[in-house]
Design an enzyme around this catalytic site. Sequence first.
Site, short mmCIF file in Angstrom:
data_model
loop_
_atom_site.label_atom_id
_atom_site.label_comp_id
_atom_site.label_asym_id
_atom_site.label_seq_id
_atom_site.Cartn_x
_atom_site.Cartn_y
_atom_site.Cartn_z
N ASN A 35 0.85 -1.19 0.00
CA ASN A 35 0.00 0.00 0.00
C ASN A 35 0.89 1.25 0.00
O ASN A 35 1.56 1.56 0.99
CB ASN A 35 -0.90 -0.04 1.25
CG ASN A 35 -1.84 1.15 1.32
OD1 ASN A 35 -1.49 2.26 0.93
ND2 ASN A 35 -3.03 0.91 1.85
N LYS A 83 0.60 3.80 2.85
CA LYS A 83 1.25 3.44 4.12
C LYS A 83 2.76 3.68 4.05
O LYS A 83 3.39 4.06 5.05
CB LYS A 83 0.97 1.96 4.46
CG LYS A 83 -0.48 1.70 4.85
CD LYS A 83 -0.68 0.25 5.27
CE LYS A 83 -2.15 -0.01 5.63
NZ LYS A 83 -2.41 -1.42 5.95
N ASP A 135 0.21 -6.37 12.64
CA ASP A 135 -1.01 -7.17 12.62
C ASP A 135 -2.04 -6.43 13.48
O ASP A 135 -1.70 -5.94 14.56
CB ASP A 135 -0.76 -8.57 13.17
CG ASP A 135 -1.93 -9.52 12.89
OD1 ASP A 135 -2.60 -9.35 11.85
OD2 ASP A 135 -2.15 -10.44 13.69
N GLY A 154 -12.75 -2.26 6.73
CA GLY A 154 -13.01 -3.22 7.80
C GLY A 154 -14.20 -2.83 8.66
O GLY A 154 -15.29 -2.55 8.14
N HIS A 200 -5.16 3.03 16.46
CA HIS A 200 -4.26 1.98 16.93
C HIS A 200 -3.00 1.91 16.05
O HIS A 200 -1.88 1.81 16.54
CB HIS A 200 -4.99 0.65 16.94
CG HIS A 200 -5.70 0.32 15.65
ND1 HIS A 200 -6.60 1.17 15.05
CD2 HIS A 200 -5.61 -0.76 14.82
CE1 HIS A 200 -7.06 0.62 13.94
NE2 HIS A 200 -6.46 -0.55 13.78
N ARG A 201 -3.21 1.99 14.71
CA ARG A 201 -2.08 1.86 13.80
C ARG A 201 -1.19 3.11 13.87
O ARG A 201 0.04 3.01 13.88
CB ARG A 201 -2.58 1.61 12.37
CG ARG A 201 -1.52 1.04 11.45
CD ARG A 201 -2.06 0.68 10.09
NE ARG A 201 -2.65 -0.64 10.03
CZ ARG A 201 -3.94 -0.91 9.98
NH1 ARG A 201 -4.81 0.05 9.94
NH2 ARG A 201 -4.36 -2.16 9.96
#
Lengths: 204, 204
Positions: free
Chosen positions: A10, A13, A66, A155, A182-183
């Site tokens: 990606n 990212k 993850d 998601g 979170h990421r």
Amino acid sequence: MTALVLATRNQGKIVEMQRLLSGVEVTGLGPDAPEVPETEPTFEGNALLKARAIAAHTGLPAVADDSGLCVDALNGMPGILSARWSGRFGDATPNKDRANLDLLLDQLADVAEPRRGAYFICAAALVVPGGAEHVVEGRMYGRIIDAPRGTGGFGYDPVFVPDGDDRTTSELSPDEKDAISHRGVAFRALAEIIPALLAPTDRP
Amino acid sequence: MTALVLATRNQGKIVEMQRLLSGVEVTGLGPDAPEVPETEPTFEGNALLKARAIAAHTGLPAVADDSGLCVDALNGMPGILSARWSGRFGDATPNKDRANLDLLLDQLADVAEPRRGAYFICAAALVVPGGAEHVVEGRMYGRIIDAPRGTGGFGYDPVFVPDGDDRTTSELSPDEKDAISHRGVAFRALAEIIPALLAPTDRP
């Protein structure tokens, strides 16, 4: 210049990680990168598994993550099964995000607050070939609403409302989401420690 | 003769309970019995909810149970959601046991031993109108296999192999299953204490 491989194809990212890491050249996965099955029972374990495989394959420091959604009423599931909660899919299956989300809403149909509490979690791992291994974790707490709202993200974003907001993470701008996600938290924490770990004196 | 209502319309379960309780007249639910939604977050809570509702409705001591399957790799889920793991169903939906079981197998597709460990649990509640409330619990430990086997039982029986056996609980005879099952254990434990609790001197 020190180089680092981010276990993703990606481009967004990669650009984001590059922005966090001046002085380090960030690249993504090449076409020959190994597929790494997520066979570990924890987010940390799967992130490490991927980072190790990419570090071994490229000979470069590698970062992998993850992530998943942990719902109180489901004892922390879908958890590591978040991406395949409603079953296994071929890569070509359309709307698998929607199938997972619909199943979650169905399972929670009779569940009231406060048991609709949930958090997104991201474990991000850095593996230096023949050297250090580090895992950091980021979380975003909130709750699962009754029906999807918003078009952004992916998601379970359309049914997750983070604490301190009334909007779903699908209704946040990408910058707003990165600031609390979170990421975002995990990758910023990793970016903090990467320059020291990749300094030439730390390498064998 | 002391009477007791078992919260079921299954004649087989009534006969079985009657066999365990000589000296007590066991009856099942009448056509006007209330439907009790299972809204509690625990098996114990749902069993009590049902037993209280039936005791209040009939004015008789009532026994009710709530049961489910708890899988290690799913942090103890499907748990209280076992009967609706793959979603809500109308009563007329065919093959809902099969849909639940197929989803479980799909979710566990990449999960290896020992994380396929699981147990069936049954909470059985006795409520005496204006009097005692008791809950007992039975468990049957085992593991989830890869594909269904056997034609007996119901629910997740075709994929559950109890510890100490190579057969699924679908492949056991009804008597063999009763001897080791979560429900058998819980109801026998309840039957042990019922005569004393229902004795005239214990009643207000």
